[in-house]
Design a protein around this motif. Structure first.
Motif, PDB file in Angstrom:
ATOM      1  N   ALA A 290      -1.117   8.822  -1.155  1.00 12.87           N
ATOM      2  CA  ALA A 290      -0.097   9.702  -2.613  1.00 12.87           C
ATOM      3  C   ALA A 290      -0.011  10.652  -1.909  1.00 12.87           C
ATOM      4  O   ALA A 290       1.096  10.668  -1.172  1.00 12.87           O
TER       5      ALA A 290
ATOM      6  N   ALA B 241      -4.119   9.786  -5.594  1.00 19.72           N
ATOM      7  CA  ALA B 241      -4.832   9.148  -4.142  1.00 19.72           C
ATOM      8  C   ALA B 241      -3.462   7.899  -3.598  1.00 19.72           C
ATOM      9  O   ALA B 241      -3.082   7.307  -4.649  1.00 19.72           O
ATOM     10  N   ALA B 242      -4.503   7.292  -2.377  1.00 15.76           N
ATOM     11  CA  ALA B 242      -3.196   6.242  -2.126  1.00 15.76           C
ATOM     12  C   ALA B 242      -3.702   4.956  -3.091  1.00 15.76           C
ATOM     13  O   ALA B 242      -4.625   5.132  -3.296  1.00 15.76           O
ATOM     14  N   TYR B 243      -3.242   3.908  -3.231  1.00 14.81           N
ATOM     15  CA  TYR B 243      -3.755   3.114  -3.932  1.00 14.81           C
ATOM     16  C   TYR B 243      -2.385   1.736  -3.265  1.00 14.81           C
ATOM     17  O   TYR B 243      -1.382   1.783  -2.840  1.00 14.81           O
ATOM     18  N   TYR B 244      -3.259   0.202  -3.641  1.00 11.86           N
ATOM     19  CA  TYR B 244      -2.860  -1.115  -3.680  1.00 11.86           C
ATOM     20  C   TYR B 244      -2.287  -1.592  -4.548  1.00 11.86           C
ATOM     21  O   TYR B 244      -2.453  -1.656  -5.769  1.00 11.86           O
ATOM     22  N   MET B 245      -1.249  -2.461  -4.620  1.00 12.82           N
ATOM     23  CA  MET B 245       0.392  -3.063  -5.133  1.00 12.82           C
ATOM     24  C   MET B 245      -0.584  -4.311  -4.768  1.00 12.82           C
ATOM     25  O   MET B 245      -0.752  -4.845  -3.957  1.00 12.82           O
TER      26      MET B 245
ATOM     27  N   ASP C 135       6.161   2.395  -8.210  1.00  9.45           N
ATOM     28  CA  ASP C 135       6.692   3.648  -7.402  1.00  9.45           C
ATOM     29  C   ASP C 135       7.869   3.741  -6.318  1.00  9.45           C
ATOM     30  O   ASP C 135       7.540   2.758  -5.545  1.00  9.45           O
TER      31      ASP C 135
ATOM     32  N   TYR D 153       0.969  -1.185  -0.488  1.00  4.34           N
ATOM     33  CA  TYR D 153      -0.169  -0.204   0.157  1.00  4.34           C
ATOM     34  C   TYR D 153       0.560   1.367   0.310  1.00  4.34           C
ATOM     35  O   TYR D 153       1.665   1.421   0.711  1.00  4.34           O
TER      36      TYR D 153
ATOM     37  N   ARG E 262       4.396  -1.243 -13.674  1.00  3.44           N
ATOM     38  CA  ARG E 262       4.382   0.297 -12.467  1.00  3.44           C
ATOM     39  C   ARG E 262       4.724   0.088 -11.594  1.00  3.44           C
ATOM     40  O   ARG E 262       4.807  -0.736 -10.757  1.00  3.44           O
TER      41      ARG E 262
ATOM     42  N   ALA F 293       0.643   9.706  -7.884  1.00  3.27           N
ATOM     43  CA  ALA F 293      -0.328   9.207  -7.651  1.00  3.27           C
ATOM     44  C   ALA F 293      -1.566  10.093  -7.028  1.00  3.27           C
ATOM     45  O   ALA F 293      -0.402  10.311  -5.350  1.00  3.27           O
TER      46      ALA F 293
ATOM     47  N   TYR G 134       3.953  -3.115  -9.893  1.00  5.33           N
ATOM     48  CA  TYR G 134       3.360  -3.609 -10.646  1.00  5.33           C
ATOM     49  C   TYR G 134       3.620  -4.391 -11.570  1.00  5.33           C
ATOM     50  O   TYR G 134       3.825  -3.572 -12.957  1.00  5.33           O
TER      51      TYR G 134
ATOM     52  N   GLN H 111       8.892   7.319 -10.496  1.00  3.51           N
ATOM     53  CA  GLN H 111       7.343   6.906 -10.592  1.00  3.51           C
ATOM     54  C   GLN H 111       7.443   6.507 -12.268  1.00  3.51           C
ATOM     55  O   GLN H 111       7.373   7.713 -12.867  1.00  3.51           O
TER      56      GLN H 111
END
Length: 805
Positions: free
Chosen positions: A339, A345-349, A446, A336, A444, A343, A404, A457
């Motif tokens: 942001a 917003a916050a996001y999950y791999m 990060d 996880y 992808r 990015a 990812y 990124q």
């Protein structure tokens, strides 16, 4: 696994482009014909016909170091996937990967192999299924579905098999359709909700047409708890003090809260899960002894939580002194990222690995004339794998790194062999090989651990194309009935090109942070060729003893640097094949009326142009050594070395029903040269290969219960792995080692009188030993202060029932 290769694995994460014995195999080794591996009822070791030199020979007449296990022994040892086979094979290490490597397996034989799944790099051990070469490490954790046998050929196979078999070859042979109606079904249930289902069926369709189908499903819960740190330690504040690019001191802080959808017990998942399904179907047309044609199709699906990794070192140096080490079987890795940067917003791999693959092959044997046969092997394969990585294995957003990965692969191969017997004087093989492959690697990345305010990124969508062409020949001369002289030669020509795509997450133009933006559209190209040879002399002193001496060569193909940071690193990062000249002597013994078998081999390897990770890319960037301002994750031909060792395999049936097998192997060596661009992470005094010692022991006794009660067979296996180098956490720190360990397995099997029904109870890791697999992901230690490793399975139990019909 060599210590240098452990360090290579470490660099994969850092620079982010984020990577007995089989001794009973002495009784039943290699490339045997399907009729030869039936369970024999007498008390002698089995006489196995092998075709490791492209023709039928008794194993004990073949001047090669070969180990194999048939289907009965795989079942007796409860070995269900390829990585388990190495436990009893001398100088062989098969390690299921995880973390940044997805569903892949690092294969090493006599210290030579490959760990990195990226298709820009070639395997060092050739893996084959029904003589079809598997060109990448991805997807090679193969289930041992409906197999006739598994074979391990040690030492370079440069003139004998496919491609890139510099260390050796591992071959799987499935059961062939035949003229009987038969089948089997097996179910197992065990620890952590383990459920295995296997079934096979063979059908005679006509007098000359037969079919066989087999399937497998495996599921088991994982054994490492993935825990939400913010849930387990709510309100924790993380602070980092750092110096920015202007040289000014800075400080950043954040508070960790439970992540969305976290359950009340804070356990997000259980890493190390199994969830695998596969099916294989074959049709065989065999109208006469002069024509035999098998067409096979297979499909594999795997979707599971990622490998069972835990932090093994934490020096994150937060101002709050937080230690993210969780425990022996738990982790705070969260896949996880909040942001930041591109990015919004916050996001999950994904913390899962998903693999889907299928293939079809044709294997045709034609007798053209007396003593002249033609073999044609045609194959096509493709797969897709999607997996995510948590590079730092912590919930810290300031040292975070995640990736990812979506890898698509397509492969076609064609091999032709013409065999001829020239009277009693010689046997001859001429052949040709062609393969063509294309991969598209979407990723992808990060990377936030370089600096809390400088995010690297990017999005890649890289096509990689490769082809290989080869012609080869082998002649076996028979100057006397007791002596054979074998000569082989192979010419290989290879091409590879890699096109780099570097975009923003939205597909736009990437800025030039660390030079990565200028990579977009660059192409790296490798072209190379190679001659290999083999010369062997063997002499049979008497029916019990054969001695041989062999000189052979092999290579691991050249390629391009898959993870450059600048355009010059990409274009100039092409490297040549690493090469091996091997000298081997061996002795094969069948003693005491075939009740005991002892095979011995000793070898010396001259290893050159070794492909090593570079710490300094100055030369590739056109600068004097030591002046490059850019990061480096390149590969280059930067070392020479030598390795030597011995192997012993033993099997015996001292009394009726009692079978004993054992193996012992030793390997050592030293570096002759290490290039300056490698830096201090590998030093001349370091071991070039480890562990030095491996051993195994197995014993079983089949006792008949009398009357109609059938039989009962208890079995115990022990596999020992010596102390193994893991490299250095930093270039100037001391070497770290995985301690030696031994894993014991036990199994007891009851069979009915007709031996078509069996019930087994098994315990794996009988002594519940805690151990780490020999791949340490330490590349981020200099940035994030963390390393992590995959954990071996704890003790587990299972009961299985098998019915044949």
């Amino acid at each position: 696994m060599t210590s240098r290769n452990t360090r290579i694995a470490s660099r994969r994460l850092a620079l982010g482009a984020g990577l007995s014995a089989l001794a009973l195999g002495m009784a039943m080794p290699a490339h045997a014909q399907d009729a030869q591996t039936k369970d024999k009822k007498d008390d002698s070791t089995q006489e196995i016909v092998v075709t490791a030199q492209f023709r039928q020979q008794n194993l004990q007449d073949t001047p090669l170091a070969i180990t194999a296990v048939n289907a009965n022994m795989l079942a007796a040892r409860n070995e269900t996937d390829l990585s388990q086979v190495a436990a009893q094979a001398p100088n062989v290490q098969l390690t299921q990967m995880g973390g940044a490597f997805g569903s892949s397996m690092a294969a090493y034989i006599r210290g030579i192999g490959q760990y990195d799944f990226n298709p820009a790099y070639e395997p060092g051990v050739g893996i084959y299924v029904d003589d079809v070469y598997y060109a990448t490490l991805t997807g090679n954790v193969l289930d041992l579905l409906d197999l006739d046998r598994v074979e391990v050929l040690r030492g370079p196979q440069g003139t004998l098999t496919g491609r890139n078999s510099i260390g050796g070859a591992i071959k799987l042979f499935s059961k062939k359709p035949n003229a009987e109606n038969s089948g089997s079904i097996e179910a197992a249930y065990g620890s952590r909700q383990r459920m295995d289902l296997r079934a096979s069926m063979n059908v005679k369709l006509t007098d000359s047409l037969f079919a066989r189908v087999a399937g497998v499903y495996k599921h088991q819960d994982g054994y490492v708890n993935q825990i939400d740190y913010g849930c387990a330690h709510p309100g924790t504040t993380i602070t980092h003090n750092y110096i920015d690019f202007n040289g000014d001191p800075q400080s950043v802080s954040t508070t960790l809260n439970p992540l969305p959808s976290t359950p009340a017990n804070c356990v997000v998942g259980k890493l190390g899960e199994k969830n695998y399904a596969g099916v294989r179907a074959s049709v065989r047309y065999n109208p006469s002894d002069n024509f035999d044609w098998i067409v096979t199709g297979d499909y594999t699906y795997e979707k599971r939580l990622n490998a069972a990794g835990v932090i093994t070192a934490d020096n994150t140096a937060t101002s709050d002194g937080i230690d993210f080490t969780c425990g022996r079987f738990c982790t705070y890795a969260n896949w996880y990222l909040p942001a930041g940067g591109q990015a919004p917003a916050a996001y999950y791999m994904p913390n899962t690995t998903k693999f889907t693959g299928w293939g079809v092959s044709s294997n045709m044997d034609i007798t053209l004339a007396d003593n002249v046969t033609l073999k044609s092997i045609t194959a096509y394969r493709e797969y897709e794998e999607i997996f995510g990585t948590d590079d730092d294995y912590t919930p810290d957003p300031f040292i975070g790194g995640a990736g990812y990965n979506d890898l698509n692969f397509h492969f076609f191969s064609q091999e032709l062999r013409l065999n001829a017997k020239l009277g009693d004087l010689a046997d001859l093989t001429l052949g040709g090989y062609y393969s063509d492959q294309k991969s598209v690697y979407f990723t992808r990345q990060d990377i936030r651990y370089i600096s809390p305010t400088a995010y690297l990124q990017f999005q890649g969508n890289d096509p990689i194309k490769a082809n290989s062409k080869a012609v080869f020949g082998t002649v076996i001369l028979h100057p006397t009935p007791a002596m054979n002289i074998t000569g082989g030669i192979r010419y290989t020509k290879e091409h590879k090109d890699y096109t780099f795509v570097r975009k923003t997450f939205s597909g736009g133009v990437l800025n030039d942070l660390f030079g990565v933006g200028l990579l977009d559209g660059s192409q790296a190209v490798y072209n190379g060729s190679r001659w290999d040879y083999r010369v062997s002399v063997d002499y049979r002193f008497n029916p019990q003893v054969l001695a041989y001496a062999t000189i052979s060569t092999g290579f691991k193909g050249g390629g391009v640097t898959a993870r450059p940071f600048t355009k010059n690193q990409a274009i100039n990062g092409t490297f040549n094949p690493e090469t091996l000249t091997a000298y081997e002597v061996g002795l094969k013994n069948d003693l005491f009326d075939h009740r005991m078998r002892l095979n011995l081999a000793a070898f010396y390897n001259d290893y050159k142009n070794i492909q090593l990770p570079l710490a300094d890319c100055s030369v590739l960037d056109g600068l004097p050594v030591g002046t490059d301002p850019f990061p480096c994750a390149a590969i280059g031909n930067a070392g020479d070395g030598k390795m030597y060792g011995f192997e012993a395999e033993f099997s015996a049936t001292p009394v009726d029903g009692l079978d004993i097998d054992a193996s012992l192997s030793y390997i050592d060596g030293e570096w002759k040269k290490i290039g300056q661009t490698v830096g201090q992470s590998i030093q001349m005094s370091d071991p070039i290969v480890s562990p030095s010692w491996r051993g195994s022991f197995g014993i079983q006794y089949k006792a008949y219960l009398g009357g109609n009660a059938g039989s009962i067979t208890p079995r115990f296996d022990l596999a020992y792995t010596g102390k193994q180098s893991l490299g250095r956490l930093t270039p100037f720190s001391s070497l770290d080692f995985n301690p030696a360990y031994a894993i014991g397995n036990a199994r007891i099997t009851w069979k009915n009188e007709d031996e078509d029904l069996s019930v087994s109870f098994e315990v794996q890791n009988l002594f519940d030993h805690y151990y780490l697999l020999p791949i340490r992901f330490a590349a981020l230690y200099a940035f994030a202060g963390t390393t992590y490793s995959n954990v071996g399975k704890p003790r587990e139990f299972a009961i299985s029932v098998r019915k044949e019909f």
